[in-house]
Design a protein around this motif. Structure first.
Motif, PDB file in Angstrom:
ATOM      1  N   ASP A  35       0.838  -1.196   0.000  1.00  0.00           N
ATOM      2  CA  ASP A  35       0.000   0.000   0.000  1.00  0.00           C
ATOM      3  C   ASP A  35       0.879   1.255   0.000  1.00  0.00           C
ATOM      4  OD1 ASP A  35      -2.694   1.393   0.717  1.00  0.00           O
ATOM      5  OD2 ASP A  35      -1.273   2.084   2.247  1.00  0.00           O
ATOM      6  N   ALA A  36       0.513   2.251  -0.812  1.00  0.00           N
ATOM      7  CA  ALA A  36       1.357   3.434  -1.013  1.00  0.00           C
ATOM      8  C   ALA A  36       1.644   4.167   0.296  1.00  0.00           C
ATOM      9  CB  ALA A  36       0.702   4.380  -2.015  1.00  0.00           C
ATOM     10  N   ASP A  37       0.628   4.347   1.126  1.00  0.00           N
ATOM     11  CA  ASP A  37       0.844   5.052   2.401  1.00  0.00           C
ATOM     12  C   ASP A  37       1.750   4.242   3.323  1.00  0.00           C
ATOM     13  OD1 ASP A  37      -0.717   7.162   1.593  1.00  0.00           O
ATOM     14  OD2 ASP A  37      -2.543   6.441   2.585  1.00  0.00           O
ATOM     15  N   ALA A  38       1.541   2.918   3.341  1.00  0.00           N
ATOM     16  CA  ALA A  38       2.370   2.058   4.193  1.00  0.00           C
ATOM     17  C   ALA A  38       3.823   2.087   3.717  1.00  0.00           C
ATOM     18  CB  ALA A  38       1.838   0.624   4.178  1.00  0.00           C
ATOM     19  N   LEU A  39       4.020   2.040   2.387  1.00  0.00           N
ATOM     20  CA  LEU A  39       5.381   2.072   1.849  1.00  0.00           C
ATOM     21  C   LEU A  39       6.052   3.408   2.170  1.00  0.00           C
ATOM     22  CD1 LEU A  39       7.540   0.566   0.235  1.00  0.00           C
ATOM     23  CD2 LEU A  39       6.562   1.551  -1.855  1.00  0.00           C
ATOM     24  N   HIS A  40       5.301   4.479   2.069  1.00  0.00           N
ATOM     25  CA  HIS A  40       5.827   5.799   2.424  1.00  0.00           C
ATOM     26  C   HIS A  40       6.294   5.812   3.877  1.00  0.00           C
ATOM     27  CE1 HIS A  40       5.568  10.017   3.787  1.00  0.00           C
ATOM     28  NE2 HIS A  40       5.894  10.343   2.539  1.00  0.00           N
ATOM     29  N   ASP A  41       5.461   5.278   4.780  1.00  0.00           N
ATOM     30  CA  ASP A  41       5.816   5.250   6.203  1.00  0.00           C
ATOM     31  C   ASP A  41       7.049   4.380   6.442  1.00  0.00           C
ATOM     32  OD1 ASP A  41       3.676   6.885   6.697  1.00  0.00           O
ATOM     33  OD2 ASP A  41       2.372   5.293   7.485  1.00  0.00           O
ATOM     34  N   ILE A  42       7.119   3.224   5.755  1.00  0.00           N
ATOM     35  CA  ILE A  42       8.265   2.315   5.916  1.00  0.00           C
ATOM     36  C   ILE A  42       9.559   3.010   5.503  1.00  0.00           C
ATOM     37  CG2 ILE A  42       9.344   0.204   4.993  1.00  0.00           C
ATOM     38  CD1 ILE A  42       6.472  -0.990   4.845  1.00  0.00           C
ATOM     39  N   VAL A  43       9.535   3.677   4.346  1.00  0.00           N
ATOM     40  CA  VAL A  43      10.738   4.341   3.833  1.00  0.00           C
ATOM     41  C   VAL A  43      11.161   5.487   4.749  1.00  0.00           C
ATOM     42  CG1 VAL A  43      11.650   5.789   1.967  1.00  0.00           C
ATOM     43  CG2 VAL A  43      10.385   3.700   1.423  1.00  0.00           C
ATOM     44  N   TYR A  44      10.213   6.338   5.115  1.00  0.00           N
ATOM     45  CA  TYR A  44      10.564   7.514   5.915  1.00  0.00           C
ATOM     46  C   TYR A  44      10.979   7.118   7.331  1.00  0.00           C
ATOM     47  CZ  TYR A  44       9.365  11.067   2.455  1.00  0.00           C
ATOM     48  OH  TYR A  44       9.373  11.877   1.341  1.00  0.00           O
ATOM     49  N   ASP A  45      10.365   6.072   7.878  1.00  0.00           N
ATOM     50  CA  ASP A  45      10.761   5.585   9.204  1.00  0.00           C
ATOM     51  C   ASP A  45      12.144   4.927   9.152  1.00  0.00           C
ATOM     52  OD1 ASP A  45      10.337   5.183  11.938  1.00  0.00           O
ATOM     53  OD2 ASP A  45       9.543   3.165  11.612  1.00  0.00           O
ATOM     54  N   THR A  46      12.400   4.189   8.077  1.00  0.00           N
ATOM     55  CA  THR A  46      13.718   3.554   7.900  1.00  0.00           C
ATOM     56  C   THR A  46      14.819   4.604   7.861  1.00  0.00           C
ATOM     57  OG1 THR A  46      12.830   1.651   6.698  1.00  0.00           O
ATOM     58  CG2 THR A  46      15.147   2.186   6.315  1.00  0.00           C
TER      59      THR A  46
END
Length: 440
Positions: A68-79
Motif C-alpha cells: 500500500d502506497a501510504d504504508a510504503l511511504h511510512d516504511i521508507v521515511y521511518d527507515t
C-alpha cells in the motif's frame, strides 16, 4: 511483481513469500522478474530531492505493486531517520558515509526496511488475530560483523518476530559483538564455534529442513533476502544526487567494499534502473574469489580467511548468484562494468595511515579497501565515491593501533558496551543447531 529463483527450479513467488521465506525452495536467491527503468525526469531533478523522496521513488519501483502506497511511504521515511551524506576526502575521491544509523553501519538501511516490511506482511496475515507463539516469525541471520547488530537493532521489540543471530566465536570485533549480544527481549545471539561460512551454512540448512520448517516459521535477514539488499540501492541514488548538486556526476565511479556482495548487488540493480554511474569497483580484502573470477571467468569458492576487514571475510559470497543472473551469466558483461581490487592486511594498514596523514580522514579497515581501490584505479577524468561502511569506532582497537590516535566512541556505541553479554554457545554441526531450535 513476481520473483523467481536464481536456480530456476522453484515456483514463482510474490513479494510476500519472497520476504517471509527469504530463500527459495531450490536454495536459490529470489530475483524480481523485471527491473523498472526510472523516468529521465527523475534524474533531471534528483539533486533537488531529499534522501527520503529519492528513496520512496526507488522503493515504489521495486515494491509499489505489492505494498500500500501510504504504508510504503511510512516504511521508507521511518527507515531513513538519518542521513547518508557524501563527504570530500580528496579532490577526485569522495566517501558515501553509511554509518549514521543506530548501529553505525551501512546495514542499518536494509535491516530497518526489512523489519518494517516484514511486520507489514505479518499484520496482513493476521488481520487482527491474537498473537501466539506458533504464529511468530523466526528470523535467522548469520553475521561476520555488522549484519548482526543492524538486524538485531532493526527488529528489536518488533511484535511477532524473534531474531537468532549466528556469529563466529572470536571473529567479530568486541564492539560489534556487544551490539547484538546485550539486547535481550526478542533477540538471541548464538556463538558458533567456526567461521562465518559455517554460520551461513547453518542458516541455509535450516531453511531446507522440512521438519524444522513445520515446527516454526523461518525467514532470513541476510542479504539473501530481497527486502534486505534491495533497499541498499537507495543510498547510491542519493550519492548520485549529491554529486550532481556539486557538478561532479558526469564520470562517476562507485567503489564498494565487498564481502557477501549484497551491497554492490543493490548498486547494480540501481544501475539497471538507470542510475548514471559509469562503472563499479568491487574492493576485496584477502578473500579474493570475485577478483579472481573477473580475471579468469571461473568462480571458485574457498574457505574464508580471517582479516582486519572482518565483515568482508566471505569465501563463497551468496549474492554472486544474483550478479551472475542479472547479466545473463556473461563474464564479458560483468567484467565490462565491474572491476576488482584486493588488499592484504598490510595494504589496509598502510592505506589507513596514509589517508589519515594526507587528509585527516579516518578510515575503518573496510572503507580503506574502497578508498585504495579508487586511489589505484581512477582514470584522470573520473570522480570516485567509495562506501565508508562502518564508523571507525566499531574497530577502535585496530584503528587506534594502526593510526596512532584515540578514536572517540559515539554515545550510541558506548551504550551498547555497557550492556551484559548474553549468548548461546553452538557447534557448527547442523544437528546441534536444529535440536536447539526444535526446543524453542
Amino acid at each position: 511483481m513476481k520473483y523467481y529463483s536464481t536456480n530456476k527450479q522453484a515456483p514463482i513467488a510474490d513479494l510476500h513469500k519472497a520476504v517471509v521465506k527469504g530463500l527459495a525452495e531450490d536454495r536459490g536467491l529470489y530475483m524480481p522478474e523485471r527491473i523498472k527503468k526510472l523516468p529521465q525526469e527523475f534524474f533531471d531533478n534528483i539533486e533537488k530531492m531529499s534522501f527520503q523522496e529519492i528513496a520512496y521513488t526507488v522503493a515504489n519501483a521495486f515494491f509499489g505493486e505489492d505494498v500500500d502506497a501510504d504504508a510504503l511511504h511510512d516504511i521508507v521515511y521511518d527507515t531513513l531517520s538519518f542521513d547518508c551524506p557524501v563527504v570530500k576526502v580528496k579532490d577526485n575521491i569522495y566517501t558515501l558515509e553509511l554509518f549514521h544509523g543506530p548501529t553505525l553501519a551501512f546495514k542499518d538501511v536494509g535491516a530497518r526496511f526489512m523489519a518494517r516490511l516484514l511486520q507489514y506482511f505479518i499484520r496482513q496475515e493476521r488481520k487482527g488475530a491474537n498473537l501466539n507463539k506458533s504464529q511468530e516469525v523466526n528470523v535467522l541471520v548469520a553475521t561476520s560483523g555488522d549484519t548482526g547488530s543492524a538486524v538485531a537493532n532493526g527488529f528489536l521489540g518488533v511484535e511477532g518476530i524473534h531474531v537468532y543471530v549466528l556469529y563466529p566465536k572470536g571473529k567479530v570485533s568486541p564492539i560489534q559483538e556487544c551490539q547484538f549480544t546485550t539486547l535481550g527481549k526478542n533477540i538471541t545471539a548464538i556463538e558458533v564455534d567456526g567461521v562465518f561460512d559455517d554460520c551461513q551454512a547453518l542458516v541455509k540448512n535450516a531453511f531446507m529442513d522440512a521438519e524444522l520448517n513445520s515446527h516454526m516459521k523461518l525467514t532470513s535477514a541476510n542479504s539473501i533476502n530481497v527486502a534486505r539488499f534491495l533497499p541498499q540501492a537507495f543510498y547510491y541514488f542519493n550519492a548520485y544526487a549529491r554529486m550532481k548538486a556539486l557538478g561532479k556526476a558526469d564520470n562517476l565511479v562507485m567503489c564498494v567494499p565487498s564481502g557477501n556482495f549484497g551491497n554492490i548487488c543493490a548498486a547494480l540493480f540501481g544501475h539497471e534502473m538507470g542510475l548514471p554511474v559509469k562503472r563499479f569497483i568491487a574492493a576485496n580484502n584477502a578473500n579474493d574469489i570475485f577478483f579472481k573470477y573477473l580475471q579468469t571467468g571461473k568462480y571458485e569458492p574457498k574457505p574464508s580467511k580471517q582479516t582486519l576487514a572482518n565483515a568482508m571475510d566471505v569465501g563463497d559470497p551468496s549474492n554472486f548468484a544474483r550478479i551472475y543472473d542479472l547479466y545473463g551469466q556473461s563474464h564479458e558483461r560483468i567484467s565490462a562494468l565491474i572491476s576488482g581490487a584486493t588488499y592484504s592486511d598490510d595494504d589496509i594498514r598502510q592505506t589507513m595511515r596514509q589517508c589519515y596523514d594526507e587528509t585527516q580522514y579516518i578510515l575503518d579497515p573496510h572503507g580503506a579497501c574502497g578508498y585504495q581501490a579508487l586511489a589505484d584505479g581512477l582514470h584522470e577524468d573520473e570522480i570516485g565515491v567509495f562506501c565508508e561502511t562502518a564508523h571507525p569506532a566499531k574497530f577502535k582497537e585496530k584503528v587506534d593501533e594502526i593510526i596512532g590516535i584515540d578514536v572517540e566512541i559515539p554515545e550510541r556505541l558506548a551504550a551498547f558496551m555497557r550492556g551484559q553479554k548474553q549468548s548461546v554457545p553452538m557447534t557448527k554441526d547442523f544437528s546441534d543447531f536444529k535440536a536447539y531450535l526444535m526446543e524453542q
